[in-house]
Design a protein around this motif. Structure first.
Motif, mmCIF file in Angstrom:
data_model
loop_
_atom_site.group_PDB
_atom_site.id
_atom_site.type_symbol
_atom_site.label_atom_id
_atom_site.label_comp_id
_atom_site.label_asym_id
_atom_site.label_seq_id
_atom_site.Cartn_x
_atom_site.Cartn_y
_atom_site.Cartn_z
ATOM 1 N N GLU A 45 -44.684 -15.592 -4.401
ATOM 2 C CA GLU A 45 -44.137 -16.814 -4.350
ATOM 3 C C GLU A 45 -44.318 -18.434 -3.650
ATOM 4 N N VAL A 46 -44.754 -17.888 -2.390
ATOM 5 C CA VAL A 46 -45.295 -18.507 -0.927
ATOM 6 C C VAL A 46 -46.837 -18.857 -1.445
ATOM 7 N N VAL A 47 -47.152 -17.621 -1.714
ATOM 8 C CA VAL A 47 -48.342 -17.751 -1.946
ATOM 9 C C VAL A 47 -48.976 -18.570 -3.025
ATOM 10 N N GLU A 48 -48.011 -18.650 -3.693
ATOM 11 C CA GLU A 48 -48.473 -19.280 -5.225
ATOM 12 C C GLU A 48 -47.746 -20.913 -5.066
ATOM 13 N N ALA A 49 -47.101 -20.929 -4.445
ATOM 14 C CA ALA A 49 -47.220 -22.500 -4.279
ATOM 15 C C ALA A 49 -47.706 -22.933 -2.664
ATOM 16 N N LEU A 50 -48.052 -22.375 -1.763
ATOM 17 C CA LEU A 50 -49.302 -23.216 -0.652
ATOM 18 C C LEU A 50 -50.647 -22.516 -1.069
ATOM 19 N N GLY A 51 -51.376 -21.845 -2.143
ATOM 20 C CA GLY A 51 -52.684 -21.632 -2.698
ATOM 21 C C GLY A 51 -53.358 -20.612 -1.396
ATOM 22 N N ARG A 52 -54.217 -20.004 -1.748
ATOM 23 C CA ARG A 52 -54.765 -18.984 -1.081
ATOM 24 C C ARG A 52 -56.200 -19.339 -1.114
ATOM 25 N N ARG A 53 -56.119 -19.625 -0.264
ATOM 26 C CA ARG A 53 -57.717 -19.898 1.118
ATOM 27 C C ARG A 53 -58.661 -18.662 1.094
ATOM 28 N N ALA A 54 -58.346 -18.044 2.069
ATOM 29 C CA ALA A 54 -58.538 -16.803 2.146
ATOM 30 C C ALA A 54 -58.317 -15.685 3.207
ATOM 31 N N VAL A 142 -51.686 -6.636 11.076
ATOM 32 C CA VAL A 142 -51.570 -7.431 10.762
ATOM 33 C C VAL A 142 -52.840 -8.130 9.736
ATOM 34 N N THR A 143 -52.804 -8.320 8.867
ATOM 35 C CA THR A 143 -53.664 -9.494 7.590
ATOM 36 C C THR A 143 -53.047 -10.617 7.571
ATOM 37 N N GLU A 144 -54.031 -11.319 8.173
ATOM 38 C CA GLU A 144 -53.840 -13.073 8.440
ATOM 39 C C GLU A 144 -54.438 -14.004 6.221
ATOM 40 N N VAL A 145 -53.197 -14.882 5.879
ATOM 41 C CA VAL A 145 -54.039 -15.108 5.236
ATOM 42 C C VAL A 145 -53.526 -16.794 5.150
ATOM 43 N N GLU A 146 -55.089 -16.856 4.861
ATOM 44 C CA GLU A 146 -54.937 -18.826 5.216
ATOM 45 C C GLU A 146 -54.833 -19.537 4.237
ATOM 46 N N THR A 147 -53.781 -20.423 4.035
ATOM 47 C CA THR A 147 -53.629 -21.104 2.651
ATOM 48 C C THR A 147 -53.878 -22.624 2.961
ATOM 49 N N VAL A 148 -54.027 -23.260 1.652
ATOM 50 C CA VAL A 148 -54.562 -24.667 1.651
ATOM 51 C C VAL A 148 -53.831 -25.261 2.034
ATOM 52 N N ILE A 149 -51.858 -25.152 1.843
ATOM 53 C CA ILE A 149 -50.443 -25.835 2.459
ATOM 54 C C ILE A 149 -50.082 -25.336 3.487
ATOM 55 N N SER A 150 -49.795 -25.506 5.038
ATOM 56 C CA SER A 150 -49.370 -24.764 5.531
ATOM 57 C C SER A 150 -47.831 -24.348 5.521
ATOM 58 N N THR A 151 -47.838 -23.715 6.316
ATOM 59 C CA THR A 151 -45.715 -23.309 6.048
ATOM 60 C C THR A 151 -45.067 -23.857 6.636
ATOM 61 N N GLU A 152 -45.379 -24.929 7.454
ATOM 62 C CA GLU A 152 -44.327 -25.996 8.144
ATOM 63 C C GLU A 152 -43.706 -25.913 7.903
ATOM 64 N N LYS A 163 -43.927 -27.730 -0.966
ATOM 65 C CA LYS A 163 -44.851 -27.942 -0.875
ATOM 66 C C LYS A 163 -45.915 -27.294 -2.389
ATOM 67 N N ASN A 164 -45.195 -27.099 -3.309
ATOM 68 C CA ASN A 164 -46.411 -26.887 -4.972
ATOM 69 C C ASN A 164 -46.904 -27.996 -4.880
ATOM 70 N N TRP A 165 -46.137 -28.847 -4.413
ATOM 71 C CA TRP A 165 -46.206 -30.371 -4.709
ATOM 72 C C TRP A 165 -47.616 -30.757 -4.047
ATOM 73 N N GLY A 166 -47.925 -31.129 -3.506
ATOM 74 C CA GLY A 166 -48.713 -31.202 -1.649
ATOM 75 C C GLY A 166 -49.890 -30.135 -2.524
ATOM 76 N N LEU A 167 -49.928 -29.254 -3.055
ATOM 77 C CA LEU A 167 -51.374 -28.621 -3.071
ATOM 78 C C LEU A 167 -51.648 -29.403 -4.414
ATOM 79 N N ARG A 168 -51.155 -29.929 -5.779
ATOM 80 C CA ARG A 168 -52.043 -29.897 -6.635
ATOM 81 C C ARG A 168 -52.234 -31.332 -6.534
ATOM 82 N N PHE A 169 -51.266 -32.101 -5.723
ATOM 83 C CA PHE A 169 -52.365 -32.872 -5.389
ATOM 84 C C PHE A 169 -53.388 -33.287 -4.941
#
Length: 283
Positions: A45-54, A142-152, A163-169
């Motif tokens: 759910e968190v990755v879907e909301a933030l967007g996965r980059r790498a 640890v496997t680090e996943v970089e997201t489009v939107i930060s977890t802050e 957060k997902n509104w920001g990703l869609r923007f």
């Protein structure tokens, strides 16, 4: 960690104490109307909301137990502090607690790292026991996943929608670098309004220039040729609210400008007219 000298009895007490704390915490949250705050976050759910980059493997590290907030596939079995939410795995939990109390070392757990948050792939019970016994850190692969939107700012599932509104923007208006960092909407739903405004601006520009340009070009030109200049006019006219971000002010003043004159052009006379209608409401 209390030690009676009888490790098996202590392990049983450890589980009962963790379950009791989880139950009392859940009751308190229900009474406060804040049940979301104690839920273990779902990695998917968190990755879907933030967007996965790498993603990249970071290897074995000592990580803080307090930073482990979620799970890949067992989000309902533990609360946010990894206390068991049922008696379903009591036997396994107590067996691990007994081993921990008698000095057995465990292999590293397996986690995903998103920003400053960690999500367990394997080792949920080891995390739960370590926290119950007062541990501060745990060894993890640890496997680090970089997201489009930060977890802050993620305190619970309710924050994922914002957060997902920001990703869609950013999917519609792919700003990068400092341009991206400067666009912050206090009300997350305003990202949708802002995206529509950017796209409308780009449509008018393409019509005027008789040319088509892609989304990255649209985003960059809007920021440089429209947004930055309008913010300068807003600051000059003194119509930016005390608690408004630049994006907040741009959206509000743009709406007021169009309401007053039904035009999309900006100049000092237009901004003066907007200012004469009154100062922005304090938030």
């Amino acid at each position: 960690m209390k030690d009676s000298g009888f490790p098996r009895a202590d392990a049983e007490s450890d589980f009962l104490r963790a379950r009791r704390q989880a139950s009392l915490s859940a009751l308190a949250r229900r009474l406060r109307g804040d049940e979301d705050a104690g839920e273990t976050l779902s990695f998917a759910e968190v990755v879907e909301a933030l967007g996965r980059r790498a993603a990249r493997h970071r290897g074995i590290q000592e990580i803080p137990l307090d930073a482990i907030v979620g799970s890949v596939d067992k989000a309902r079995d533990f609360d946010r502090r990894f206390r068991p939410t049922s008696n379903r795995s009591r036997e396994r939990w107590e067996r691990l607690a007994l081993k921990a109390r008698t000095g057995t070392s465990f292999p590293p757990i397996d986690v995903y790292q998103l920003g400053n948050l960690y999500f367990v792939r394997d080792g949920h019970h080891r995390v739960s026991v370590a926290r119950a016994l007062g541990g501060a850190t745990i060894e993890a692969d640890v496997t680090e996943v970089e997201t489009v939107i930060s977890t802050e700012g993620i305190g619970g599932r309710r924050d994922l929608g914002d957060k997902n509104w920001g990703l869609r923007f950013l999917q519609r208006v792919p700003l990068t670098g400092r341009r991206r960092a400067e666009i912050v909407c206090t009300d997350a739903t305003d990202y949708h309004r802002l995206a529509e405004m950017v796209e409308a601006w780009a449509c008018r520009l393409m019509h005027r220039e008789g040319a088509y340009f892609d989304k990255p070009t649209m985003a960059r030109r809007w920021f440089d040729e429209e947004y930055t200049q309008v913010l300068e006019l807003i600051e000059e006219a003194g119509v930016r609210g005390r608690d408004e971000t630049g994006a907040d002010a741009y959206i509000r003043v743009s709406h007021e400008r169009y309401r007053l004159i039904r035009e999309h052009e900006w100049n000092r006379e237009v901004m003066k007219l907007v200012a004469e209608q009154g100062r922005p409401r304090r938030r």
